[in-house]
Design an enzyme around this catalytic site. Sequence first.
Site, PDB file in Angstrom:
ATOM      1  N   LYS A  32      11.625 -19.612 -43.804  1.00  0.00           N
ATOM      2  CA  LYS A  32      13.236 -19.739 -43.469  1.00  0.00           C
ATOM      3  C   LYS A  32      13.345 -20.230 -41.964  1.00  0.00           C
ATOM      4  O   LYS A  32      14.033 -20.152 -41.162  1.00  0.00           O
ATOM      5  CB  LYS A  32      13.811 -18.383 -43.428  1.00  0.00           C
ATOM      6  CG  LYS A  32      13.973 -17.935 -44.765  1.00  0.00           C
ATOM      7  CD  LYS A  32      14.724 -18.576 -45.694  1.00  0.00           C
ATOM      8  CE  LYS A  32      14.775 -17.837 -47.138  1.00  0.00           C
ATOM      9  NZ  LYS A  32      15.699 -19.057 -47.795  1.00  0.00           N
ATOM     10  N   ARG A  33      12.231 -20.890 -41.583  1.00  0.00           N
ATOM     11  CA  ARG A  33      12.169 -21.821 -40.312  1.00  0.00           C
ATOM     12  C   ARG A  33      12.333 -20.637 -39.155  1.00  0.00           C
ATOM     13  O   ARG A  33      12.994 -20.999 -38.039  1.00  0.00           O
ATOM     14  CB  ARG A  33      13.213 -22.931 -40.156  1.00  0.00           C
ATOM     15  CG  ARG A  33      13.285 -23.776 -41.215  1.00  0.00           C
ATOM     16  CD  ARG A  33      11.766 -24.441 -41.499  1.00  0.00           C
ATOM     17  NE  ARG A  33      11.603 -25.337 -42.648  1.00  0.00           N
ATOM     18  CZ  ARG A  33      11.067 -25.258 -43.830  1.00  0.00           C
ATOM     19  NH1 ARG A  33      10.468 -24.225 -44.434  1.00  0.00           N
ATOM     20  NH2 ARG A  33      11.107 -26.354 -44.861  1.00  0.00           N
TER      21      ARG A  33
ATOM     22  N   ALA B 134      15.156 -21.577 -36.151  1.00  0.00           N
ATOM     23  CA  ALA B 134      16.279 -22.115 -36.544  1.00  0.00           C
ATOM     24  C   ALA B 134      17.464 -21.405 -36.149  1.00  0.00           C
ATOM     25  O   ALA B 134      18.647 -21.414 -36.684  1.00  0.00           O
ATOM     26  CB  ALA B 134      16.200 -22.386 -37.965  1.00  0.00           C
TER      27      ALA B 134
ATOM     28  N   LEU C 270      21.701 -17.529 -40.824  1.00  0.00           N
ATOM     29  CA  LEU C 270      23.197 -17.829 -41.453  1.00  0.00           C
ATOM     30  C   LEU C 270      23.455 -17.154 -42.735  1.00  0.00           C
ATOM     31  O   LEU C 270      24.635 -16.999 -43.049  1.00  0.00           O
ATOM     32  CB  LEU C 270      23.529 -19.189 -41.364  1.00  0.00           C
ATOM     33  CG  LEU C 270      23.527 -20.185 -40.210  1.00  0.00           C
ATOM     34  CD1 LEU C 270      23.500 -21.559 -40.462  1.00  0.00           C
ATOM     35  CD2 LEU C 270      24.603 -19.643 -39.242  1.00  0.00           C
TER      36      LEU C 270
ATOM     37  N   GLU D 187      18.579 -19.438 -27.459  1.00  0.00           N
ATOM     38  CA  GLU D 187      18.748 -18.292 -26.664  1.00  0.00           C
ATOM     39  C   GLU D 187      17.648 -17.455 -26.438  1.00  0.00           C
ATOM     40  O   GLU D 187      17.297 -16.910 -25.409  1.00  0.00           O
ATOM     41  CB  GLU D 187      20.025 -17.566 -27.505  1.00  0.00           C
ATOM     42  CG  GLU D 187      21.126 -18.347 -27.577  1.00  0.00           C
ATOM     43  CD  GLU D 187      22.371 -17.540 -28.229  1.00  0.00           C
ATOM     44  OE1 GLU D 187      22.326 -17.325 -29.525  1.00  0.00           O
ATOM     45  OE2 GLU D 187      23.489 -17.123 -27.424  1.00  0.00           O
TER      46      GLU D 187
ATOM     47  N   GLU E  35      25.750 -24.011 -33.440  1.00  0.00           N
ATOM     48  CA  GLU E  35      27.020 -23.190 -33.509  1.00  0.00           C
ATOM     49  C   GLU E  35      28.615 -23.875 -33.338  1.00  0.00           C
ATOM     50  O   GLU E  35      29.296 -23.485 -34.157  1.00  0.00           O
ATOM     51  CB  GLU E  35      27.014 -22.220 -32.088  1.00  0.00           C
ATOM     52  CG  GLU E  35      26.078 -21.002 -32.283  1.00  0.00           C
ATOM     53  CD  GLU E  35      24.726 -21.494 -31.608  1.00  0.00           C
ATOM     54  OE1 GLU E  35      24.556 -22.620 -31.578  1.00  0.00           O
ATOM     55  OE2 GLU E  35      23.770 -20.788 -31.239  1.00  0.00           O
TER      56      GLU E  35
ATOM     57  N   ARG F 243      29.247 -25.303 -36.589  1.00  0.00           N
ATOM     58  CA  ARG F 243      29.225 -24.226 -37.830  1.00  0.00           C
ATOM     59  C   ARG F 243      30.801 -23.379 -37.596  1.00  0.00           C
ATOM     60  O   ARG F 243      30.987 -22.471 -37.998  1.00  0.00           O
ATOM     61  CB  ARG F 243      28.153 -23.073 -37.951  1.00  0.00           C
ATOM     62  CG  ARG F 243      26.770 -23.761 -37.457  1.00  0.00           C
ATOM     63  CD  ARG F 243      26.139 -23.927 -39.124  1.00  0.00           C
ATOM     64  NE  ARG F 243      25.037 -24.696 -38.909  1.00  0.00           N
ATOM     65  CZ  ARG F 243      24.654 -25.928 -39.189  1.00  0.00           C
ATOM     66  NH1 ARG F 243      25.520 -26.657 -39.975  1.00  0.00           N
ATOM     67  NH2 ARG F 243      23.399 -26.294 -39.116  1.00  0.00           N
TER      68      ARG F 243
ATOM     69  N   GLY G 283      26.125 -16.176 -29.186  1.00  0.00           N
ATOM     70  CA  GLY G 283      26.383 -14.776 -29.199  1.00  0.00           C
ATOM     71  C   GLY G 283      25.034 -14.019 -28.683  1.00  0.00           C
ATOM     72  O   GLY G 283      25.074 -12.747 -28.842  1.00  0.00           O
TER      73      GLY G 283
HETATM   74  C1  1HE Z   1      17.794 -21.229 -42.671  1.00  0.00           C
HETATM   75  C2  1HE Z   1      18.216 -21.388 -41.477  1.00  0.00           C
HETATM   76  C3  1HE Z   1      18.922 -20.475 -40.741  1.00  0.00           C
HETATM   77  C4  1HE Z   1      16.794 -22.747 -42.390  1.00  0.00           C
HETATM   78  N1  1HE Z   1      19.733 -19.245 -41.429  1.00  0.00           N
HETATM   79  N2  1HE Z   1      18.377 -20.171 -43.588  1.00  0.00           N
HETATM   80  N3  1HE Z   1      21.085 -22.541 -37.036  1.00  0.00           N
HETATM   81  C5  1HE Z   1      21.332 -23.706 -37.550  1.00  0.00           C
HETATM   82  O1  1HE Z   1      22.473 -24.179 -38.016  1.00  0.00           O
HETATM   83  C6  1HE Z   1      20.316 -24.391 -37.980  1.00  0.00           C
HETATM   84  C7  1HE Z   1      19.949 -24.629 -39.336  1.00  0.00           C
HETATM   85  N4  1HE Z   1      18.852 -25.034 -39.655  1.00  0.00           N
HETATM   86  C8  1HE Z   1      18.405 -26.562 -39.781  1.00  0.00           C
HETATM   87  O2  1HE Z   1      19.229 -27.322 -39.242  1.00  0.00           O
HETATM   88  C9  1HE Z   1      16.947 -26.818 -40.326  1.00  0.00           C
HETATM   89  O3  1HE Z   1      16.712 -25.840 -41.347  1.00  0.00           O
HETATM   90  C10 1HE Z   1      16.108 -27.031 -39.409  1.00  0.00           C
HETATM   91  C11 1HE Z   1      16.479 -28.140 -38.493  1.00  0.00           C
HETATM   92  C12 1HE Z   1      15.832 -25.727 -38.486  1.00  0.00           C
HETATM   93  C13 1HE Z   1      14.697 -26.984 -40.067  1.00  0.00           C
HETATM   94  O4  1HE Z   1      14.793 -28.340 -41.132  1.00  0.00           O
HETATM   95  P1  1HE Z   1      13.771 -28.301 -42.404  1.00  0.00           P
HETATM   96  O5  1HE Z   1      14.181 -29.422 -43.273  1.00  0.00           O
HETATM   97  O6  1HE Z   1      12.346 -28.173 -41.960  1.00  0.00           O
HETATM   98  O7  1HE Z   1      13.980 -26.989 -43.398  1.00  0.00           O
HETATM   99  P2  1HE Z   1      15.189 -26.827 -44.396  1.00  0.00           P
HETATM  100  O8  1HE Z   1      14.801 -27.211 -45.825  1.00  0.00           O
HETATM  101  O9  1HE Z   1      16.567 -27.117 -43.751  1.00  0.00           O
HETATM  102  O10 1HE Z   1      15.261 -25.145 -44.435  1.00  0.00           O
HETATM  103  C14 1HE Z   1      13.970 -24.336 -44.956  1.00  0.00           C
HETATM  104  C15 1HE Z   1      14.814 -22.829 -45.674  1.00  0.00           C
HETATM  105  O11 1HE Z   1      15.010 -22.336 -44.424  1.00  0.00           O
HETATM  106  C16 1HE Z   1      15.777 -23.204 -46.376  1.00  0.00           C
HETATM  107  O12 1HE Z   1      16.171 -22.252 -47.438  1.00  0.00           O
HETATM  108  P3  1HE Z   1      15.529 -22.256 -48.967  1.00  0.00           P
HETATM  109  O13 1HE Z   1      15.721 -20.970 -49.436  1.00  0.00           O
HETATM  110  O14 1HE Z   1      16.518 -23.379 -49.431  1.00  0.00           O
HETATM  111  O15 1HE Z   1      14.073 -22.841 -48.851  1.00  0.00           O
HETATM  112  C17 1HE Z   1      17.045 -23.034 -45.513  1.00  0.00           C
HETATM  113  O16 1HE Z   1      18.374 -22.548 -45.872  1.00  0.00           O
HETATM  114  C18 1HE Z   1      16.516 -21.918 -44.529  1.00  0.00           C
HETATM  115  N5  1HE Z   1      17.103 -21.910 -43.333  1.00  0.00           N
HETATM  116  N6  1HE Z   1      17.488 -22.548 -41.122  1.00  0.00           N
HETATM  117  C19 1HE Z   1      19.406 -19.175 -42.763  1.00  0.00           C
HETATM  118  N7  1HE Z   1      19.542 -20.659 -39.505  1.00  0.00           N
HETATM  119  C20 1HE Z   1      23.233 -14.837 -31.762  1.00  0.00           C
HETATM  120  S1  1HE Z   1      24.358 -16.028 -32.308  1.00  0.00           S
HETATM  121  C21 1HE Z   1      23.355 -17.301 -32.490  1.00  0.00           C
HETATM  122  C22 1HE Z   1      24.095 -18.447 -33.633  1.00  0.00           C
HETATM  123  C23 1HE Z   1      23.091 -19.351 -34.130  1.00  0.00           C
HETATM  124  O17 1HE Z   1      22.080 -19.369 -33.958  1.00  0.00           O
HETATM  125  S2  1HE Z   1      23.915 -20.661 -35.012  1.00  0.00           S
HETATM  126  C24 1HE Z   1      22.690 -21.688 -35.371  1.00  0.00           C
HETATM  127  C25 1HE Z   1      22.135 -21.574 -36.905  1.00  0.00           C
END
Ligand code: 1HE
Length: 259
Positions: A26-27, A63, A67, A113, A133, A136, A141
């Site tokens: 889940k990265r 990551a 989410l 963060e 964020e 999205r 936070g």
């Molecule tokens: C996840 C998450 C996640 C990956 N929550 N499951 N963060 C984001 O908006 C970043 C979202 N993630 C990405 O943009 C990409 O995943 C990455 C650039 C980090 C990596 O890409 P990649 O191609 O190596 O991996 P992938 O195919 O996108 O993800 C692999 C799996 O990890 C996949 O799940 P699967 O079950 O389909 O294999 C994804 O859904 C999962 N995954 N990132 C849940 N973030 C205190 S407040 C803070 C607020 C925030 O941090 S908001 C920003 C959230």
Amino acid sequence: MTPKYRDLDLQLDGSVALIRLARPDKRNAINDALVLALRDLFQQLPSSARAAVICGEGAHFCAGLDLSELQERDAGQGLMHSRMWHAALEQVQYGPVPVIAALHGAVVGGGLELAACCQIRVADESAFYALPEGSRGIFVGGGGAVRIPRLIGVARMTDMMLTGRVYNAQDGERAGFAQYLVPAGQALAKATEIARRVAENAPLTNYALMHALPRIAEQPADQGFLTEALMAGIAQSAPEAKDRVRAFLEGRAAKVTKE
Ligand code: 1HE
């Protein structure tokens, strides 16, 4: 025996604690269990640790927020969730030992963060920084609104969140995300080397740098000068400080030299 945490690996290498986010599928996205594990681990770090390194398993540092847990929360639950992150990351920033982050791949959202509350950030050339964020429909936070502007300034953070801008490793270092930039694959080795060096410092010096300096930097100058003087008086009174100064005066300690 070192304590065990789900999705968080702790190993002791002499005086350096190596902490690894271990959810590579889940990265290394941070769910509630992982944020609480971070809090508990930093509260219970073995006393033999004098510095720590934090890194991520797999192709990315982190990551951000998991989410899939971002369900229908009401305003009060959202507030409490953010406060839970604050409490956990407070333990990282103001815990027992300096923390060096070894960054590679995605350092995004809550992952940024987390990196921002470490004392030193070492990035390799694969690192990239973003605050998705904004796209999205949410807000930071995990303390990012306080800590990230202190690294890169309010204007850069605003731009990142308004436009989804991604900083690569080189631009990120210039902007202030990381203090060190190393070739791809070398962040952990460099961070560990730095941690070993930091672990040799007098504990009171490390304490002053972690706990006093960031607070002094937030104080009005007249209060900051007094806090600095109090901290300086305490640090120099330690027997270890006297031993170290004597060693230099007697020619037994290293001089300051150019790299
Ligand atoms: C996840 C998450 C996640 C990956 N929550 N499951 N963060 C984001 O908006 C970043 C979202 N993630 C990405 O943009 C990409 O995943 C990455 C650039 C980090 C990596 O890409 P990649 O191609 O190596 O991996 P992938 O195919 O996108 O993800 C692999 C799996 O990890 C996949 O799940 P699967 O079950 O389909 O294999 C994804 O859904 C999962 N995954 N990132 C849940 N973030 C205190 S407040 C803070 C607020 C925030 O941090 S908001 C920003 C959230």
